[in-house]
Design a protein around this motif. Structure first.
Motif, short mmCIF file in Angstrom:
data_model
loop_
_atom_site.label_atom_id
_atom_site.label_comp_id
_atom_site.label_asym_id
_atom_site.label_seq_id
_atom_site.Cartn_x
_atom_site.Cartn_y
_atom_site.Cartn_z
N TYR B 186 0.89 -1.24 -0.02
CA TYR B 186 0.07 -0.06 0.11
C TYR B 186 0.89 1.14 0.02
O TYR B 186 1.97 1.31 0.54
CB TYR B 186 -0.83 0.18 1.50
N ASP B 187 0.17 2.35 -0.58
CA ASP B 187 1.34 3.52 -0.49
C ASP B 187 0.74 4.37 0.84
O ASP B 187 1.64 5.31 1.35
CB ASP B 187 0.85 4.46 -1.66
N ALA B 188 -0.46 4.18 1.27
CA ALA B 188 -0.97 4.90 2.44
C ALA B 188 -2.01 4.37 3.20
O ALA B 188 -2.66 3.53 2.67
CB ALA B 188 -1.49 6.34 2.12
N ILE B 189 -2.10 4.74 4.50
CA ILE B 189 -3.45 4.26 5.27
C ILE B 189 -4.18 5.48 5.83
O ILE B 189 -3.36 6.52 6.10
CB ILE B 189 -2.82 3.33 6.44
N PHE B 190 -5.33 5.46 5.86
CA PHE B 190 -6.02 6.60 6.41
C PHE B 190 -6.69 5.92 7.61
O PHE B 190 -7.25 4.83 7.84
CB PHE B 190 -7.24 7.07 5.37
N ILE B 191 -6.75 6.78 8.77
CA ILE B 191 -6.87 6.25 10.05
C ILE B 191 -7.94 7.34 11.03
O ILE B 191 -7.86 8.45 10.86
CB ILE B 191 -6.07 5.96 11.03
N SER B 192 -9.31 6.66 11.13
CA SER B 192 -10.37 7.46 11.65
C SER B 192 -10.50 7.51 13.18
O SER B 192 -10.86 8.25 13.91
CB SER B 192 -11.75 7.17 11.10
N ALA B 193 -10.15 6.18 13.83
CA ALA B 193 -10.10 5.76 14.88
C ALA B 193 -9.15 6.82 15.87
O ALA B 193 -7.91 6.58 15.77
CB ALA B 193 -10.00 4.38 15.28
N LEU B 194 -9.84 7.27 16.87
CA LEU B 194 -9.10 8.42 17.67
C LEU B 194 -8.01 7.79 18.70
O LEU B 194 -7.09 8.37 18.64
CB LEU B 194 -10.28 9.36 18.45
N ASP B 195 -8.41 6.70 19.07
CA ASP B 195 -7.39 5.84 20.01
C ASP B 195 -6.23 5.43 19.06
O ASP B 195 -4.99 5.72 19.84
CB ASP B 195 -7.90 4.85 20.85
N GLU B 196 -6.30 5.06 17.64
CA GLU B 196 -5.31 4.57 17.13
C GLU B 196 -4.40 5.92 16.82
O GLU B 196 -2.94 5.74 16.66
CB GLU B 196 -5.77 4.14 15.85
N ILE B 197 -4.87 7.01 16.51
CA ILE B 197 -4.39 8.30 16.14
C ILE B 197 -3.54 8.74 17.21
O ILE B 197 -2.41 8.93 17.45
CB ILE B 197 -5.17 9.33 15.74
N ALA B 198 -4.17 8.69 18.67
CA ALA B 198 -3.34 9.05 19.93
C ALA B 198 -2.10 8.30 20.10
O ALA B 198 -1.22 8.78 20.47
CB ALA B 198 -4.41 9.13 20.93
N TRP B 199 -2.36 7.04 19.88
CA TRP B 199 -1.42 6.14 20.00
C TRP B 199 -0.13 6.35 19.24
O TRP B 199 0.84 6.29 19.72
CB TRP B 199 -1.82 4.66 20.12
N LEU B 200 -0.61 6.42 17.93
CA LEU B 200 0.55 6.46 17.03
C LEU B 200 1.31 7.92 17.23
O LEU B 200 2.44 7.80 16.92
CB LEU B 200 0.18 6.57 15.53
N LEU B 201 0.80 9.14 17.48
CA LEU B 201 1.49 10.22 17.30
C LEU B 201 1.95 10.44 18.95
O LEU B 201 2.51 11.51 19.06
CB LEU B 201 0.43 11.29 16.92
N ASN B 202 1.43 9.54 19.86
CA ASN B 202 1.96 9.86 21.26
C ASN B 202 1.40 11.26 21.68
O ASN B 202 2.02 12.16 22.05
CB ASN B 202 3.34 9.88 21.62
#
Lengths: 601, 601
Positions: B186-202
């Motif tokens: 894949y070239d990219a992933i789009f993430i909507s789930a807020l807990d996934e974003i908070a975890w990924l970006l710290n």
């Protein structure tokens, strides 16, 4: 190249050349998706020499490979020696299944030949999916041209069972099936599975070892029942004739076995517009026959309802099963008494024979329900040990002896495993014996709400072993038929997800174990019946009634590993065994059993 | 018709007339498939008055219906009174889900309007499948035209967490995600789930009550990270500014929240040929935005790998969780001490406030992890009881008090339930209290082989209840995040089949219960960490470490219902609680805890 099997593989390759096939795939199956095939369909043993219960063979121009699972690795290595057939492993993490293996060959549009009669519809689709550009030829009786003296299709005497034995007439069963057809708007259902046919028609035979089935197909429509059963050249005996007459009187058309394909090709002509087939048991050749007509019916592939109906035993069947377990328990206790008095002068094979002899004295006995596993010491460490007929190990006055066996009776089927200390045992044997019994008891005592599936309570039997970092690699419980297959679905008790709930009237085995290679094996198995325990505000409750009647030896228990509840269950069970069986035992046997069943703690 | 909600339903009907819609379906969801939506997306409470956590609303010209489950039947009946909205039940045998209900109306090609932002892709497909001839219009912010003073999208201050707190930098997490993208081509992933974003970006925020999330979308490609987070008119405070700067320095593009749709429409133009989306969390409007471009990328709908990575805690997170449970345990013990000295002069609400106050004194406290359930007597019989702010029941010196609560800390998240006898208890309360604790302990002591899923050991916690024909209607355990959602997947411990194995580093609750309507409720909850117990010939072994530190009251135990193993577990646990916590308690509290944790039997 004087190995008989390497010669047969070469004959297969010659056939491939003649026919233009690149690959031949032979499975262990028969045309009816049976667990055990008759000799006629033992294609893999004929071609490779491997006789294990699970094995598939693939032959290409340059490779011959046998696929089997870890239970049979040692046996396969030995039996394949000199055949040129290489062993491929299944059910291990690195396993490459046959479809994927063929795909990995990277052949350009290969022609794959399979025996259309022995390849079920689902398997064919998996193969085609893995190798999309392959042309798959489904050839009925593919090996016949090169298989000299191939066994014919078995045709043993048949019997019918009355309502007094099975609790429901075939008219009622057929009526239920027609109701199901009507509700689902089908005109007919075609059934290949032999246990479904035997149950529906209340007939039994002995076409297959240990399984009282009649090799046949059945087509039930809203207004006819066609049973494709008569084999070419086979003469029916008097009892079979009477049985056929009884069936005819009940409206069953008794037809030649090989007429089935013509009937399938003319369904629509015969008024069947919508036919229902079960792709998990239907063979490819029959599926193709349906599509062979000039005008075709609408085909619906769906699960047959019969396995679930069959699995839920009625009151008469349950009473029969209780009776079977009483008789079987008497044979088992007589056997264990004989064993104690005859070790060390008997071998594993002698013991198996004596147990078979004792069972055969029971009125209504129709053979064993599977091949007796009579295993001493290290042999018992193999869950699927095959007791050798000659020079089997002698039993000694020490260690553990395991015997897993069962009988087929007109009124039920049994399956029991006992592990017996023959003298002094090691601390490890004692611990293993106790922990497996603990797991067995914990499952037997289980209470669970309606709707619970076996995989949701499997851990109850395993947790006592898991706590001490022990485990076993087989299921804890399988369904058991009523004078039918000793293994039947749809329910089971194992780790694999199976959403089928345990329903009142279903019968399962409860058989945890521990196996230590080269040392010993322990398994304790009873059959249990799912029964209702009443309803309350929290739900509708189910539990188990233990059907099997044979004491568990308490002399090699590590009692402190058991809870008070477990001890009470064990004492109550052994007492029940004594009270139920002792009136029918000799006084010496009864006195012996009294000692064996003394309460502990 | 002066009911405010019936008036709102009428306004929806007027909108339907204006727009040509036959049916409007409103769900309880937000654009990010969050468990708890912010006020802006509480459409169902706005329109119907029903405030329960699970509720969907359907409005037609002649009918308005609310769908919710048995937990909320009583509440819904009360709250819907006078609104004209009728209650439809879910999760009961006769339930008709919304798609099937709409299909049953038999309307000819109805136009169904849903809020495209609050309807996830999977839900839309289920609806279309059930009503194939419906035209479904996905309207973003469907209610906005008629919702006066609709709350705006929250924009609270954000903070970043360093490697010292979370154990892994955002660079490393993004790197792992890019490796996953590359492996899967894949070239990219789009993430909507807020807990996934908070975890990924710290990063953490407080846009949603109890959940330290930042409402945003994230687009991670092989060479960019785009964070759509900035809200219109929202001013960022200094700490947030510093956090945004830190993220920018790490290569994260910080973009306006509402630019996301334009970015999705120009993926291909921006060099993304193959985009990966998770249909279980993606909303319909975003899915359609992807298809809005002039040239379109290839779309792959697949599960995001982030939930599983997030669920397996690293060593730093585990140490933080241990620390959080120590601090939280101190607050709990101080609370229980206070409780014993202040009953009967406090109400349920007073008690909840005191517990919140004690937690708020902990350094690093960032709010509660969910709304405290402080329930006395009959209130505790409702698993999802909401403690009333005014005139909540007074606690008395008898019976059982249940408190289920948790905290969010910079270094972890807690969730604990204790059931406390406040004085004399009935025999039934005593039995229920003991059996639930027995189930809790049996699960806490479990050992299981690697590969085991929660549904395979759920019965260990239930069997002690089942044996006495008791049960509870919720899951035994849910996953818990690290300073993230108190409920998170993919693992759980419940009856429903979920094939996700319990992996070392995962954290779950262990919370069996018994609820007796109008009488009392019992629940005992600790959090447990899955840990490795070593390998042997039988496999690789896992078990639980209990994280929660707060004693279990032994004064109302029916001790003879416990096995020796269970008693030993309980004594060891209470002793560990005393030894760990007492050095930080006042001498009076420590002496009190010493008495509370005296070994039994």
């Amino acid at each position: 190249m004087d190995n008989i099997f390497s010669a047969r593989i070469e004959r297969i390759r010659q056939l491939m050349l003649d026919e233009g096939w690149d690959i031949v795939v032979l499975t262990g199956g028969d045309p009816h998706a049976s667990e055990y095939p008759a000799d006629r369909w033992k294609q893999v043993p004929w071609a490779s020499g491997f006789t294990g219960e699970a094995g598939d063979l693939v032959v290409t121009a340059s490779h011959a490979g046998l696929w089997t699972d870890s239970r049979y690795f040692i046996q396969a290595q030995r039996q394949l020696e000199g055949s040129g057939v290489e062993l491929h492993t299944t059910r291990v993490p690195a396993a490459v299944p046959i479809p994927e293996w063929i795909a990995s060959l990277g052949m350009d549009s290969p022609v794959i030949a399979v025996d259309g009669l022995c390849f079920c519809v689902e398997a064919l689709r998996n193969l085609q999916k893995a190798v999309p550009d392959a042309r798959i030829e489904t050839v009925p009786d593919l090996l016949s041209p090169i298989w000299d003296s191939r066994p014919s299709i078995p045709s043993t005497p048949i019997i019918t069972l009355g309502e007094d034995l099975v609790g429901q007439t075939r008219e009622k069963k057929i009526h239920s099936l027609r109701k199901w057809l009507a509700i689902n708007q089908y005109d007919a259902i075609f059934i290949s599975a032999l246990d479904e046919i035997a149950w529906l028609l209340n007939v039994r035979g002995s076409d297959i070892d240990y399984n009282p089935f009649v090799i046949s197909y059945l087509l039930v429509s809203l207004d006819s029942v066609k049973w494709f059963v008569l084999k070419e050249d086979a003469e029916a005996d008097d009892e079979s004739q009477a049985s056929f007459d009884e069936l005819r009187a009940d409206g069953v058309e008794v037809l030649p076995y090989d007429e089935v394909e013509y009937s399938l090709a003319s369904l629509k002509k015969d008024g069947v517009d919508r036919i229902c087939l079960d792709p998990s048991t239907l063979n490819t050749f029959m599926r193709e026959s349906v599509d062979d007509g000039d005008i075709l019916p609408e085909v619906f592939e769906t699960q047959s309802p019969v396995p679930q109906w069959k699995a839920v035993k009625n009151e008469v069947e349950i009473e029969g099963m209780r009776e079977a377990h009483l008789e079987d328990g008497l044979a088992m206790e007589r056997f264990l008494y004989w064993l104690e008095n005859n070790v060390p002068e008997v071998s594993e094979w002698d013991a198996a024979c004596e147990l078979g002899r004792l069972r055969s004295e029971i009125e209504g006995y129709r053979g064993d329900s599977f091949e007796t596993i009579s295993a001493y010491g290290p042999g018992a460490a193999l869950p699927h040990y095959v007791t050798p007929r000659s020079s089997s190990p002698l039993l000694q006055r020490k260690g553990l002896y395991l015997v897993d066996s069962g009988g087929q009776y007109l009124f039920g089927t049994t399956d029991i495993t006992r592990t017996v200390p023959l003298g002094p045992v090691t601390a490890l044997e004692r611990e293993d014996y106790t922990l497996v019994l603990k797991g067995h008891i914990d499952l037997a005592m289980a209470v669970f709400p309606r709707g619970t599936a076996g995989c949701q309570i499997d851990a109850l039997a395993r947790e006592p072993l898991w706590k001490t970092r022990r485990n076993f690699g087989h299921g804890t419980g399988h369904g058991v038929g009523f004078f039918l297959g000793v293994h039947e679905g749809p329910q089971d008790i194992r780790q694999n997800f199976n959403s089928q709930p345990l329903l009142p009237g279903m019968i399962c085995s409860d058989e945890p174990g521990i196996y230590r290679e080269g040392m010993h094996g322990v398994r304790h198995e009873n059959l249990v019946l799912v029964k209702e325990l009443g309803d309350n505000e929290f739900g509708s409750w189910l539990g188990f009634e233990t059907l099997t009647l044979c004491h568990f030896d308490t002399s090699c228990l590590e009692i402190e590993l058991l809870t008070q509840d477990e001890v009470e269950w064990l004492n109550a069970y052994n007492e029940r065994v004594y009270r139920t069986l002792s009136p029918r035992l000799s006084s010496a046997q009864a006195a012996w059993l009294r000692e064996k069943t003394r309460p502990i703690r």
